[in-house]
Design an enzyme around this catalytic site. Structure first.
Site, mmCIF file in Angstrom:
data_model
loop_
_atom_site.group_PDB
_atom_site.id
_atom_site.type_symbol
_atom_site.label_atom_id
_atom_site.label_comp_id
_atom_site.label_asym_id
_atom_site.label_seq_id
_atom_site.Cartn_x
_atom_site.Cartn_y
_atom_site.Cartn_z
ATOM 1 N N GLU A 46 14.607 19.526 12.133
ATOM 2 C CA GLU A 46 14.135 18.241 12.692
ATOM 3 C C GLU A 46 15.321 17.420 13.151
ATOM 4 O O GLU A 46 16.248 17.180 12.385
ATOM 5 C CB GLU A 46 13.347 17.490 11.608
ATOM 6 C CG GLU A 46 13.028 16.042 11.968
ATOM 7 C CD GLU A 46 12.186 15.348 10.897
ATOM 8 O OE1 GLU A 46 11.283 15.989 10.330
ATOM 9 O OE2 GLU A 46 12.446 14.162 10.617
ATOM 10 N N ARG A 58 6.783 8.055 5.667
ATOM 11 C CA ARG A 58 6.320 9.418 5.961
ATOM 12 C C ARG A 58 6.695 10.206 4.727
ATOM 13 O O ARG A 58 7.876 10.387 4.434
ATOM 14 C CB ARG A 58 7.005 9.945 7.224
ATOM 15 C CG ARG A 58 6.740 11.410 7.522
ATOM 16 C CD ARG A 58 5.293 11.679 7.933
ATOM 17 N NE ARG A 58 5.101 13.125 8.153
ATOM 18 C CZ ARG A 58 4.651 13.964 7.218
ATOM 19 N NH1 ARG A 58 4.322 13.519 6.026
ATOM 20 N NH2 ARG A 58 4.516 15.245 7.506
ATOM 21 N N HIS A 76 12.530 16.195 2.976
ATOM 22 C CA HIS A 76 12.975 14.845 3.340
ATOM 23 C C HIS A 76 11.825 13.842 3.310
ATOM 24 O O HIS A 76 10.657 14.217 3.242
ATOM 25 C CB HIS A 76 13.642 14.848 4.714
ATOM 26 C CG HIS A 76 12.817 15.484 5.789
ATOM 27 N ND1 HIS A 76 12.797 16.852 6.003
ATOM 28 C CD2 HIS A 76 11.972 14.957 6.719
ATOM 29 C CE1 HIS A 76 11.981 17.133 7.007
ATOM 30 N NE2 HIS A 76 11.464 16.004 7.462
ATOM 31 N N HIS A 131 9.681 21.250 6.768
ATOM 32 C CA HIS A 131 9.169 22.051 7.880
ATOM 33 C C HIS A 131 9.630 23.488 7.684
ATOM 34 O O HIS A 131 10.826 23.768 7.720
ATOM 35 C CB HIS A 131 9.660 21.495 9.219
ATOM 36 C CG HIS A 131 9.371 20.036 9.362
ATOM 37 N ND1 HIS A 131 8.120 19.556 9.643
ATOM 38 C CD2 HIS A 131 10.157 18.945 9.196
ATOM 39 C CE1 HIS A 131 8.149 18.241 9.675
ATOM 40 N NE2 HIS A 131 9.377 17.836 9.404
ATOM 41 N N HIS A 169 8.272 15.802 2.538
ATOM 42 C CA HIS A 169 7.727 16.999 3.183
ATOM 43 C C HIS A 169 8.873 17.864 3.692
ATOM 44 O O HIS A 169 10.029 17.440 3.701
ATOM 45 C CB HIS A 169 6.804 16.608 4.347
ATOM 46 C CG HIS A 169 7.527 15.964 5.496
ATOM 47 N ND1 HIS A 169 7.897 14.634 5.492
ATOM 48 C CD2 HIS A 169 7.986 16.458 6.681
ATOM 49 C CE1 HIS A 169 8.533 14.341 6.612
ATOM 50 N NE2 HIS A 169 8.608 15.434 7.364
ATOM 51 N N GLU A 177 1.262 23.118 13.548
ATOM 52 C CA GLU A 177 0.020 23.695 13.044
ATOM 53 C C GLU A 177 0.202 24.473 11.742
ATOM 54 O O GLU A 177 -0.605 24.412 10.846
ATOM 55 C CB GLU A 177 -0.572 24.630 14.108
ATOM 56 C CG GLU A 177 -1.076 23.886 15.306
ATOM 57 C CD GLU A 177 -1.068 24.771 16.534
ATOM 58 O OE1 GLU A 177 -2.154 25.186 16.945
ATOM 59 O OE2 GLU A 177 0.016 25.067 17.046
#
Ligand code: MN
Ligand code: MN
Length: 391
Positions: A105, A95, A144, A100, A98, A167
């Site tokens: 998280e 993954r 992360h 948030h 990125h 979103e």
């Protein structure tokens, strides 16, 4: 000081306090405490909305044999305070890097092994390897990457302390770099513009490559570790508490100091056991059924009461302050992952509340004889066995 002077000082300080209160008026726009007091239209109707979503049965985002299935306000409108994701990575999958923007998280590994690398605003980076039962926490906005370790796929559940996180709130590195003009990138990194000719032009999300080395490689800057770890081995600990009908493991901020905004627990209920009626004064609750079949009840005042049956792979949500219970209706032990959007665990259990009142008060309230309440528990039951609470 005379009495009169004392009175004047008192009046003056009351005046100051009133002015301070007025300045901090909750009616100010954008004040979160004010927002919390506005009734949510979704929760103001005659009936309670559903609080269940069949997460594992949903399609999600699939690339190769990797997937991310989301339960945000889009899939489960009641879940404004917490979102969840079930993610599976195939061997060699990543993954990508990125962050948030709007949520921390928290994760629990169900299957396989995962490696994470996280950067802090102080420029420290931590690399950690995770096995089933382990937990990570990345504070809001910390960048992360997640990698599947070894030759078996991995599966983990992610919790975000904002139901709207997805979103508008997830920022991937390929999406960003793919949209920045090459001269700017060249200046930023001090390399020729042509360096970026073959970089991805849009978000990769799941990158695929070789299986990572068992020994993690050093970062480009060398090892520079943060003071606080992002890893906690939740199920390697003895349970936080054991009851007649089950047990609970809990990772709150006292055990996992970096986790200031999320408490994660694993609840194991034996067949027929009940996590008793209770509510959380300071947090919403997000549920994921790791194994088993349970009924969850929710009480929303004004005679509103709703029951849902949740099976393995389903997610549930209980808003802050709403009464609820979880009962194992299967023949085998049930295991439930519970995430709360506060690092400090708080609950009021109904048995404890009853035990905190004298018999005469209870007698009047329920129009019963006081002696009846001698049969009620005199302690916090928390989990009740098939045949009732421990005495
Ligand atoms: Mn993430
Ligand atoms: Mn609860």
């Amino acid at each position: 000081m005379s009495d009169m002077e004392r009175r004047d000082v008192l009046i003056a300080s009351v005046g100051l306090a009133t002015a301070a209160l007025a300045a901090a008026s909750p009616a100010q726009a954008g004040d979160p405490s004010f927002m919390n007091n506005v009734p949510d239209p979704l929760l103001s109707g005659d009936e309670l909305p559903t609080f269940k979503f069949a997460l594992e049965k949903s399609e999600g985002k699939v690339i190769g044999n990797s997937y991310g299935k989301e339960a945000t306000v889009k899939q489960l409108p009641i879940s404004k305070g917490i979102a969840g994701v079930s993610m599976r990575l195939e061997p060699g999958a990543m993954r990508e890097l990125h962050w948030h923007a709007t949520a921390a998280e928290w994760a629990f590994v169900i299957e396989g092994r995962v490696r994470t690398i996280v950067i802090t605003p102080q420029g420290e980076a931590e690399t950690n390897d995770f096995e089933p039962g382990d937990v990570w926490l990345f504070p809001r906005g910390h960048g992360h990457v997640l990698q599947c370790l070894g030759t078996q796929p991995c599966h983990f559940i992610l919790i975000f302390d904002n139901g709207y996180f997805s979103e508008f709130g997830t920022f991937s590195i390929t999406d960003w770099i793919g949209h920045v003009p090459k001269p700017l990138l060249a200046k930023n990194f001090g390399v020729p513009e042509a360096t970026f000719d073959t970089f991805p032009k849009q978000e990769i999300y799941f990158a695929r490559g070789a299986i990572p080395p068992e020994q993690p490689s050093a970062p480009l800057q060398g090892w520079k570790l943060p003071a606080q770890t992002h890893k906690y081995r939740l199920l390697s600990q003895v349970p936080h508490a054991t009851y007649r009908g089950g047990r609970e493991w809990r990772a709150d901020v006292t055990r996992f100091p970096i986790s200031t905004t999320i408490t994660g627990t694993i609840l194991e209920l034996d067949a027929g056991a009940l996590r008793e009626l209770h509510w959380h004064p300071t947090a919403d609750e997000w549920q994921y059924i790791i194994d088993g079949q349970v009924t969850v009840t929710m009480f929303g005042s004004h005679g509103r009461f709703r029951v849902e049956t949740l099976e393995k792979g389903d997610a549930g949500y209980i808003p802050q302050g709403y009464g609820h219970s979880i009962e194992n209706i299967g023949e085998r032990p049930a295991r439930i992952l519970i995430g709360l959007n506060s690092g400090t665990y708080q609950a009021v259990d109904l048995s404890q509340w009853i035990a905190g009142n004298p018999a005469d008060v209870l007698a009047t309230n329920f129009a019963q004889r006081p002696e009846l309440f001698g049969k009620f528990p005199r302690h916090d039951v928390f989990i009740s066995g098939r045949d009732g609470p421990s005495k």
